[in-house]
Scaffold this motif. Structure first.
Motif, PDB file in Angstrom:
ATOM      1  N   ILE A   6       0.859  -1.179   0.000  1.00  0.00           N
ATOM      2  CA  ILE A   6       0.000   0.000   0.000  1.00  0.00           C
ATOM      3  C   ILE A   6       0.892   1.225   0.000  1.00  0.00           C
ATOM      4  N   TRP A   7       0.708   2.077  -0.992  1.00  0.00           N
ATOM      5  CA  TRP A   7       1.572   3.250  -1.082  1.00  0.00           C
ATOM      6  C   TRP A   7       0.846   4.433  -1.685  1.00  0.00           C
ATOM      7  N   LEU A   8       1.434   5.592  -1.491  1.00  0.00           N
ATOM      8  CA  LEU A   8       0.940   6.829  -2.079  1.00  0.00           C
ATOM      9  C   LEU A   8       1.869   7.209  -3.223  1.00  0.00           C
ATOM     10  N   LEU A   9       1.310   7.343  -4.416  1.00  0.00           N
ATOM     11  CA  LEU A   9       2.087   7.693  -5.595  1.00  0.00           C
ATOM     12  C   LEU A   9       1.618   9.041  -6.134  1.00  0.00           C
ATOM     13  N   HIS A  10       2.474   9.657  -6.943  1.00  0.00           N
ATOM     14  CA  HIS A  10       2.171  10.987  -7.458  1.00  0.00           C
ATOM     15  C   HIS A  10       2.171  10.993  -8.985  1.00  0.00           C
ATOM     16  N   VAL A  11       1.297  11.786  -9.539  1.00  0.00           N
ATOM     17  CA  VAL A  11       1.166  11.888 -10.990  1.00  0.00           C
ATOM     18  C   VAL A  11       2.424  12.501 -11.591  1.00  0.00           C
ATOM     19  N   SER A  12       2.985  11.834 -12.587  1.00  0.00           N
ATOM     20  CA  SER A  12       4.140  12.383 -13.297  1.00  0.00           C
ATOM     21  C   SER A  12       3.799  12.770 -14.729  1.00  0.00           C
ATOM     22  N   ARG A  13       2.658  12.242 -15.249  1.00  0.00           N
ATOM     23  CA  ARG A  13       2.281  12.561 -16.619  1.00  0.00           C
ATOM     24  C   ARG A  13       0.813  12.223 -16.841  1.00  0.00           C
ATOM     25  N   THR A  14       0.139  13.028 -17.659  1.00  0.00           N
ATOM     26  CA  THR A  14      -1.228  12.724 -18.077  1.00  0.00           C
ATOM     27  C   THR A  14      -1.349  12.963 -19.575  1.00  0.00           C
ATOM     28  N   ALA A 118      -9.277  15.683 -14.130  1.00  0.00           N
ATOM     29  CA  ALA A 118      -8.676  16.864 -13.512  1.00  0.00           C
ATOM     30  C   ALA A 118      -7.237  16.647 -13.076  1.00  0.00           C
ATOM     31  N   ALA A 119      -6.712  15.416 -13.228  1.00  0.00           N
ATOM     32  CA  ALA A 119      -5.387  15.088 -12.694  1.00  0.00           C
ATOM     33  C   ALA A 119      -4.300  15.977 -13.271  1.00  0.00           C
ATOM     34  N   GLU A 120      -3.395  16.424 -12.383  1.00  0.00           N
ATOM     35  CA  GLU A 120      -2.254  17.239 -12.772  1.00  0.00           C
ATOM     36  C   GLU A 120      -0.993  16.647 -12.158  1.00  0.00           C
ATOM     37  N   VAL A 121       0.135  16.972 -12.734  1.00  0.00           N
ATOM     38  CA  VAL A 121       1.420  16.500 -12.216  1.00  0.00           C
ATOM     39  C   VAL A 121       1.530  16.884 -10.745  1.00  0.00           C
ATOM     40  N   GLY A 122       1.887  15.906  -9.911  1.00  0.00           N
ATOM     41  CA  GLY A 122       2.025  16.132  -8.483  1.00  0.00           C
ATOM     42  C   GLY A 122       0.853  15.650  -7.663  1.00  0.00           C
ATOM     43  N   ASP A 123      -0.318  15.440  -8.298  1.00  0.00           N
ATOM     44  CA  ASP A 123      -1.480  14.942  -7.562  1.00  0.00           C
ATOM     45  C   ASP A 123      -1.191  13.559  -6.994  1.00  0.00           C
ATOM     46  N   CYS A 124      -1.832  13.254  -5.883  1.00  0.00           N
ATOM     47  CA  CYS A 124      -1.537  12.023  -5.134  1.00  0.00           C
ATOM     48  C   CYS A 124      -2.691  11.032  -5.232  1.00  0.00           C
ATOM     49  N   LEU A 125      -2.322   9.761  -5.368  1.00  0.00           N
ATOM     50  CA  LEU A 125      -3.291   8.677  -5.455  1.00  0.00           C
ATOM     51  C   LEU A 125      -2.794   7.504  -4.615  1.00  0.00           C
ATOM     52  N   GLY A 126      -3.706   6.805  -3.955  1.00  0.00           N
ATOM     53  CA  GLY A 126      -3.335   5.620  -3.196  1.00  0.00           C
ATOM     54  C   GLY A 126      -3.456   4.372  -4.039  1.00  0.00           C
ATOM     55  N   VAL A 127      -2.538   3.425  -3.848  1.00  0.00           N
ATOM     56  CA  VAL A 127      -2.535   2.167  -4.596  1.00  0.00           C
ATOM     57  C   VAL A 127      -2.321   1.011  -3.622  1.00  0.00           C
ATOM     58  N   PHE A 128      -3.152  -0.019  -3.760  1.00  0.00           N
ATOM     59  CA  PHE A 128      -2.991  -1.240  -2.972  1.00  0.00           C
ATOM     60  C   PHE A 128      -2.817  -2.392  -3.958  1.00  0.00           C
ATOM     61  N   GLY A 129      -1.621  -2.954  -3.985  1.00  0.00           N
ATOM     62  CA  GLY A 129      -1.354  -4.094  -4.850  1.00  0.00           C
ATOM     63  C   GLY A 129      -0.247  -3.790  -5.840  1.00  0.00           C
ATOM     64  N   PRO A 130       0.054  -4.776  -6.681  1.00  0.00           N
ATOM     65  CA  PRO A 130      -0.496  -6.135  -6.692  1.00  0.00           C
ATOM     66  C   PRO A 130      -0.187  -6.885  -5.393  1.00  0.00           C
ATOM     67  N   SER A 131      -1.068  -7.797  -5.060  1.00  0.00           N
ATOM     68  CA  SER A 131      -0.931  -8.499  -3.797  1.00  0.00           C
ATOM     69  C   SER A 131      -1.318  -9.957  -3.947  1.00  0.00           C
ATOM     70  N   ALA A 132      -0.637 -10.809  -3.204  1.00  0.00           N
ATOM     71  CA  ALA A 132      -0.973 -12.235  -3.192  1.00  0.00           C
ATOM     72  C   ALA A 132      -2.379 -12.459  -2.641  1.00  0.00           C
ATOM     73  N   TYR A 133      -2.894 -11.485  -1.864  1.00  0.00           N
ATOM     74  CA  TYR A 133      -4.248 -11.605  -1.323  1.00  0.00           C
ATOM     75  C   TYR A 133      -5.293 -11.685  -2.441  1.00  0.00           C
ATOM     76  N   PHE A 134      -4.999 -11.062  -3.578  1.00  0.00           N
ATOM     77  CA  PHE A 134      -5.961 -11.012  -4.670  1.00  0.00           C
ATOM     78  C   PHE A 134      -5.539 -11.875  -5.858  1.00  0.00           C
ATOM     79  N   ALA A 135      -4.538 -12.727  -5.674  1.00  0.00           N
ATOM     80  CA  ALA A 135      -3.996 -13.501  -6.793  1.00  0.00           C
ATOM     81  C   ALA A 135      -4.977 -14.562  -7.267  1.00  0.00           C
TER      82      ALA A 135
END
Length: 293
Positions: A6-14, A118-135
Motif C-alpha cells: 500500500i503506497w501513495l504515488l504521485h502523478v508524473s504525466r497525463t 482533472a489530474a495534474e502532475v504532483g497529484d496524489c493517489l493511493g494504490v494497494f497491490g499487486p498483492s498475493a491476497y488477490f492472486a
C-alpha cells in the motif's frame, strides 16, 4: 519495509489517448524494486475526497496485516474515506519507477473519472497491490500458454487488460479480440506478436452496458478448432450473459474462461452486492477450490 503493498504515488504525466480514455502515469520511491510478472494485473486505487490533497489511508508498517488495515480503513468517517475502485495496471517502467493506468471517461462521471479528468502532475493517489491476497488460483499466464487460441472480449474498461494480455502472447499464438467502444475514434492499436484478428464494435449513442453489440458479435463469432481460452471483461451483467453463452452454447469448460465484471450498471463498488454478485462470488470460490484441490 511495509508488510502490505500500500503506497501513495504521485502523478508524473497525463495524456488523452482517445476521446473517452485518459492515461495517467504515477511514480514514487515505493516502486523501487517492483516487478510486474503477470498480464491483466489488478490493483485497488484510492481517490481523495474533495478538499483532500491526498487520500486519507491508515498508516502501514512492517507488522500491519490486511484485516487490521481494512478495519482501520472502514473506521475512517465515510465523508473522509477515499473512494476505492479496481483498475488494471496498463504498464510498469522500472527505469522511472512508474505505473501507468488508463481511465475510461464515463459520460456520467464518478470519482475515478472526475479525478482522471482533472489530474495534474504532483497529484496524489493511493494504490494497494499487486498483492498475493488477490492472486488468481492459477496464473493467467499459465492458462494462456496452455491454450491453442485465445478469445478476448470486452468493453472500454477491458482495453487495458486486453492490451497487456496481447503483449504477453508469443509469436504465432492465435488471438481473437471483440472490443466495444463508443465510436471509431476510441479504437486503439494493439501491440502483439500473436496472430491477431480484431473486431471493433461501436455502440454510438447507446449507454455503456445497454448495448447488445458485444454479445451479438460473440454469438456470431466463428471460433478456431482446438483448446481455447476466453477472457471476458466489462459490465457485470453482460459478462455473465457472454459467459453463459460460451458454457451453454459453445460447450467451453468453465475452467477455460476468465471473467471479470469490471463495473455494474447503475451501481458502483460503493453499493452493496446484488444477489447475482453474491452468486458469482460463490461460483468463483468453488472454482478456485477445485483448481487448488
Amino acid at each position: 519495509m511495509n508488510s502490505l503493498p500500500i503506497w501513495l504515488l504521485h502523478v508524473s504525466r497525463t495524456e488523452r489517448i482517445t476521446p473517452h480514455m485518459a492515461r495517467v502515469t504515477l511514480t514514487g520511491d515505493d516502486l523501487r524494486g517492483f516487478s510486474l510478472t503477470e498480464p491483466d494485473q489488478q490493483v485497488k486505487l484510492y481517490f481523495p475526497r474533495p478538499g483532500q490533497s491526498r487520500p486519507l489511508l491508515p498508516e502501514v508498517d512492517g507488522t500491519t496485516d490486511l484485516m487490521s488495515w481494512y478495519q482501520a480503513f472502514n473506521a475512517v468517517p465515510e465523508d473522509e474515506r477515499p473512494w476505492m475502485r479496481s483498475y488494471t495496471i496498463r504498464a510498469h517502467d522500472p527505469a522511472t519507477d512508474s505505473l501507468t493506468f488508463d481511465f475510461v471517461l464515463h459520460r456520467h462521471a464518478g470519482p475515478a473519472t472526475r479525478w482522471a479528468m482533472a489530474a495534474e502532475v504532483g497529484d496524489c493517489l493511493g494504490v494497494f497491490g499487486p498483492s498475493a491476497y488477490f492472486a488468481r488460483p492459477k496464473p493467467l499466464s499459465a492458462s494462456l500458454a496452455e491454450a491453442d487460441w485465445v478469445l478476448l472480449a470486452g468493453d472500454d474498461t477491458a482495453l487495458p487488460g486486453m492490451a497487456t494480455i496481447l503483449e504477453s502472447l508469443p509469436a504465432g499464438k492465435r488471438a481473437l479480440v471483440l472490443a466495444e467502444v463508443q465510436e471509431a475514434a476510441d479504437e486503439q492499436p494493439f501491440r502483439t506478436a500473436a496472430d491477431l484478428t480484431t473486431t471493433w464494435l461501436h455502440r454510438g449513442a447507446a449507454e455503456p452496458g445497454q448495448s447488445e453489440a458485444l454479445a451479438d458479435a460473440l454469438r456470431a463469432a466463428s471460433l478456431p478448432e482446438g483448446e481455447g481460452f476466453a477472457w471476458i471483461a466489462g459490465e457485470a451483467g453482460l459478462v455473465r450473459r457472454m459467459r453463459r453463452h460460451l458454457v451453454d452454447d459453445r460447450s467451453m469448460p468453465k475452467s477455460r474462461i476468465e471473467f471479470s465484471g469490471c463495473w455494474r450498471l447503475k451501481l458502483t463498488q460503493d453499493d452493496a452486492p446484488t444477489p447475482e454478485d453474491l452468486a458469482e462470488a460463490q461460483e468463483r470460490l468453488a472454482e478456485a477450490q477445485a483448481q487448488t484441490s
